[in-house]
Design an enzyme around this catalytic site. Structure first.
Site, PDB file in Angstrom:
ATOM      1  N   ASP A 391       0.841  -1.202   0.000  1.00 25.25           N
ATOM      2  CA  ASP A 391       0.000   0.000   0.000  1.00 25.25           C
ATOM      3  C   ASP A 391       0.879   1.256   0.000  1.00 25.25           C
ATOM      4  OD1 ASP A 391      -2.305   1.507   0.088  1.00 25.25           O
ATOM      5  OD2 ASP A 391      -2.539   1.361   2.270  1.00 25.25           O
ATOM      6  N   GLU A 394       2.653   5.059  -4.012  1.00 19.14           N
ATOM      7  CA  GLU A 394       2.674   5.982  -5.181  1.00 19.14           C
ATOM      8  C   GLU A 394       4.016   6.674  -5.324  1.00 19.14           C
ATOM      9  OE1 GLU A 394       0.205   5.785  -2.829  1.00 19.14           O
ATOM     10  OE2 GLU A 394      -0.887   4.506  -4.216  1.00 19.14           O
ATOM     11  N   ASP A 461      -8.904   3.740  -2.565  1.00 20.33           N
ATOM     12  CA  ASP A 461      -9.914   4.223  -1.614  1.00 20.33           C
ATOM     13  C   ASP A 461     -11.157   4.771  -2.303  1.00 20.33           C
ATOM     14  OD1 ASP A 461      -8.010   3.471   0.164  1.00 20.33           O
ATOM     15  OD2 ASP A 461      -7.374   5.499   0.696  1.00 20.33           O
TER      16      ASP A 461
HETATM   17  C1  GLC Z   1      -4.794   3.497   2.587  1.00 16.07           C
HETATM   18  C2  GLC Z   1      -5.274   2.264   1.840  1.00 16.07           C
HETATM   19  C3  GLC Z   1      -6.361   1.580   2.634  1.00 16.07           C
HETATM   20  C4  GLC Z   1      -5.842   1.239   4.030  1.00 16.07           C
HETATM   21  C5  GLC Z   1      -5.333   2.495   4.722  1.00 16.07           C
HETATM   22  C6  GLC Z   1      -4.679   2.191   6.057  1.00 16.07           C
HETATM   23  O1  GLC Z   1      -5.777   4.456   2.633  1.00 16.07           O
HETATM   24  O2  GLC Z   1      -5.720   2.578   0.544  1.00 16.07           O
HETATM   25  O3  GLC Z   1      -6.821   0.431   1.967  1.00 16.07           O
HETATM   26  O4  GLC Z   1      -6.852   0.670   4.778  1.00 16.07           O
HETATM   27  O5  GLC Z   1      -4.372   3.148   3.896  1.00 16.07           O
HETATM   28  O6  GLC Z   1      -3.600   1.337   5.909  1.00 16.07           O
END
Ligand code: GLC
Length: 737
Positions: A391, A394, A461
């Site tokens: 995650d 980017e 998200d």
């Molecule tokens: C980001 C991710 C999401 C995750 C959050 C906390 O927003 O896209 O899926 O739950 O981070 O880690």
């Protein structure tokens, strides 16, 4: 026009400089200004195809086996199909220009989303012809057909609502599939800097270009859209066969912060009798968001816990964030920094902030950093975790964007930015491959074209609202033709509170989503299905069970993808490329070539219009065949999703009530529909790489109007005990030697 050959490359030169044209095979041609530029993601199999050259007055014709090119002295290119009909006409090539022209600074300051206004190193423009449609480009929002939109490839953590006019999201796939009246073709821009694709927003032109780097791009000839996708993925890469359990239902939330909370989820699912194959644990399993640590107070004996879950057919998937907390006592941070494996600015370690606070960024583009990362993955894998979820890659940064000149192992952030998630996924995949005997399962948010070699994706998200549900379908279809077959959106939506009706409609669509995961934000209502009312729970249960029945069909689609690069979820034009009614059909899709699905994507809808293309289609759960090339008004009560099978279809299913994908059912059900059809079914152990050594079965199945015969094309794996055929003629059993 002056040209010469450099090996197999046609090297043109004029007052404009040098321009190189390389026919990679009889359907793919590369154009570059710098022959030494090496692709980051493509593995090209050069075939030295036959072609001839013809010089004209001010142009050179290159006549290949399936397409031809006319190249002018200013290096503008016309692209023609094999009958000499035009596919694309270049109208301008500009260097170092601001696009679009005009000053948007004030509007941007006020917070409006403005078009580009960027300095582009090069831009190619082409005339926009009547009947052109544009697809692909990854997960950008908006309708299936991108005509009239501009999208910018610059991987962006975008927590606000992903509306159709948003220019940049998490991923960059600078590949588009274009439909023209003379055939389909693709363009891939092999450049990782910020790039733009403008599909006719102004001046009736289509243009693409990049802010820096080499102008290196490919035309990929069709003439069918399947040909284009197949050819592109043969170079960009394809997803290796996934573990079977990963096709099951997954539950996630930001966060399940303790062993107890995961146990509650499992108990909730068990009580509601809804199958579950994985629970995703989000950032709170770590010690202070330090990646590769596990907080033992909240997750004591994680290894024992994961093996007890595995016995029930439930896996754990753990999130990994790239940002390493600045903390000299944290060994991961210390070893990356000491070994110069993190980004730097003016020679010093570059610091920004993510969840753990001040953090540094591994240089995943450096093989040494990837290797180290892979070794740390072993720590989490040794706790029995079966999947890793990448995650914030980017990369996200809470203290403003990383400057473009931040140095990643000698390469600029400007060049590496769009590749950051790609390389993180690669590092994670390679770590899993090295330290686990099972097939890796990696999920990533950010990436670049070709990432399917390493990872599956989710669309980040989204929101718990109807427009997110509607949009997720064209988003997934465009990702599919960009090469990504294993994908999904957060079922129920990430941000906001998902109402019951939306949850029902979302799971009816989610049941077909290759990556099937319900996930929600810390601030949202608890969104696990068992927390809803009985009616919603029953609908969720019905569709998850249905999904488990579909697993052999989905698995076959992944086998098919590994052979030809086609996605499981398909826009209708992929199967019916000549049907103008489907060129921008946003609310129906094909699952493989046999099933057509028309989910309900809006509130209060109990009847919806369904377009059926050429042929005859049968309602999946029974009923009269319907003639295609027509619209039907179809009833669709809250617990229904409309599914049709093509005449002659054969759909392999697991027996009803299958819920543990680690236990392979002994019986395969073949559902056969009236008509003539044939089908290939693939079977292996679904867990490791034994199939590479021939341990798999391949069945050839023929349907003569409900009379089904099966033969084995390859036998290398234990077969099913029984094959049960269900057709309008009744039920029969087939036994194989
Ligand atoms: C980001 C991710 C999401 C995750 C959050 C906390 O927003 O896209 O899926 O739950 O981070 O880690």
């Amino acid at each position: 026009m002056k040209y010469q050959f450099i090996n197999d490359v046609i090297a043109l030169s004029s007052v404009e400089g040098n321009f190189y044209i390389e026919l990679i095979n009889s359907n793919v041609v590369r154009f570059t200004r710098d022959l030494s530029h090496a692709s980051r993601v493509l593995s090209l199999a050069r075939e030295a195809p036959r072609y001839s050259l013809k010089e004209g007055d001010g142009f050179l014709d290159i006549i290949g086996e399936t397409f031809s090119l006319r190249v002018f002295e200013n290096f503008y290119v016309d692209f023609m199909n094999k009958d000499g009909q035009n596919l694309l006409t270049e109208t301008s090539y500009e260097e170092d220009e601001c696009f679009p022209r005009g000053d948007n600074t004030l509007a941007a300051k006020e917070g409006h989303i403005v078009s580009g206004g960027e300095d582009y190193a090069f831009i190619h423009s082409y005339s926009l012809r009547e009947g052109m449609h544009f697809y692909g480009l990854g997960d950008h929002t908006g309708p299936l057909d991108r005509l009239g939109y501009e999208k910018i490839n610059w991987n962006t953590d975008y927590p606000q609502a992903h509306e159709d006019d948003v220019k940049s999201l998490y991923k960059s796939f600078p590949f588009c599939l274009i439909s023209s009246k003379n055939g389909y073709f693709g363009i891939y821009l092999d450049n990782t800097f910020k790039s733009v694709f403008n599909f006719g927003v102004d001046e009736r032109t289509f243009y693409f270009g990049a802010t820096a780097g080499t102008d290196d791009h490919y035309f990929i000839y069709g003439p069918s859209p399947k040909d284009v996708v197949s050819r592109f993925t043969s170079f960009a890469g394809r997803l290796p066969l996934p573990p079977r359990w990963s096709l099951g239902n997954q539950q996630s939330r930001w966060s399940y912060p303790s062993k107890k909370s995961v146990e509650d989820v499992v108990a909730g699912y068990e009580k509601a009798d809804i199958p579950l194959s994985a629970v995703n644990i989000d950032i709170d399993y770590m010690v202070g968001y330090r990646v590769f640590t596990v907080d033992e107070t909240r997750f004591p004996d994680l290894s024992d816990f994961s093996s007890s879950l595995k016995k029930k057919g439930i896996r754990l998937i753990a999130i990994l964030d790239p940002g390493l907390k600045v903390d000299p006592d944290y060994d991961v941070y210390a070893s990356f920094v000491d070994n110069h494996l993190v980004a730097k600015e003016n020679g010093k370690t570059y610091v920004n902030a993510v969840w753990p606070g001040d953090s540094v960024y591994p240089s995943f583009n450096d093989p040494k950093a990837r290797e180290k990362w892979g070794e740390y993955c072993a720590r989490v894998l040794s706790k029995g975790v079966s999947g890793l979820w990448c995650d914030m890659n980017e990369p996200a940064s809470f203290k403003g964007p990383l400057p473009l000149d931040v140095d990643f192992a000698g390469e600029s952030h400007a060049e590496i930015h769009n590749l950051y998630g790609y390389y993180m996924a690669m590092a994670t995949y390679e770590g899993m491959r090295k330290f686990s005997s099972e097939r890796p399962f990696v999920i990533t948010r950010a990436c670049f074209a070709g990432v399917e070699k390493y990872s599956v994706i989710w669309t980040g998200d989204n929101q718990s609202n109807w427009s997110s549900l509607q949009m997720s379908l064209p988003q997934m279809l465009n990702l599919g033709v960009s090469g990504m077959p294993f994908l999904g959106t957060d079922i129920g939506g990430f941000g906001g509170d998902c109402p019951a009706e939306l949850m029902c409609r979302w799971i009816e669509f989610g049941a077909f989503s290759p990556f099937m995961r319900n996930h929600s934000c810390a601030a949202a209502r608890f969104q696990e299905p068992y927390r809803y009312d009985d009616k919603t729970k029953a609908i969720y249960r019905k569709w998850v069970y249905f999904r488990y029945r579909l697993v052999p069909y989905l698995y076959d689609l992944f086998y098919e993808h590994s052979q030809n690069g086609l996605p499981a979820l398909r826009p209708l034009y992929l199967e019916y490329p000549d049907d103008p009614s489907v060129s921008n059909l946003n609310d129906e899709f094909m699952l493989g070539e046999s099933l057509l699905v028309a989910p309900v994507l809006s509130s209060g809808t109990l009847v919806r219009s369904v377009y059926l293309p050429k042929g005859v289609f049968y309602p999946f759960f029974g009923g009269e065949g319907k003639k295609g090339e027509s619209y039907y008004a179809e009833k669709c009560p809250l617990d229904e999703c409309l599914i049709y099978a093509k005449a002659g279809a054969i759909i392999p299913l697991y027996p009803s009530m299958t819920k543990n994908l680690d236990l392979e059912p002994e019986e395969l059900v073949l559902k056969a529909f009236p008509g003539e059809g044939k089908y290939l079914h693939y079977q292996d152990n679904g867990t490791d790489f034994a199939y590479e050594k021939g341990e798999y079965n391949l069945y050839s199945i023929i349907n003569h109007d409900g009379v089904v015969s099966v033969s084995l094309l390859h036998k290398g794996y234990r077969g099913y005990k029984r094959i049960r055929v269900v057709s309008p003629n009744g039920e029969t059993f087939i036994s194989l030697p």
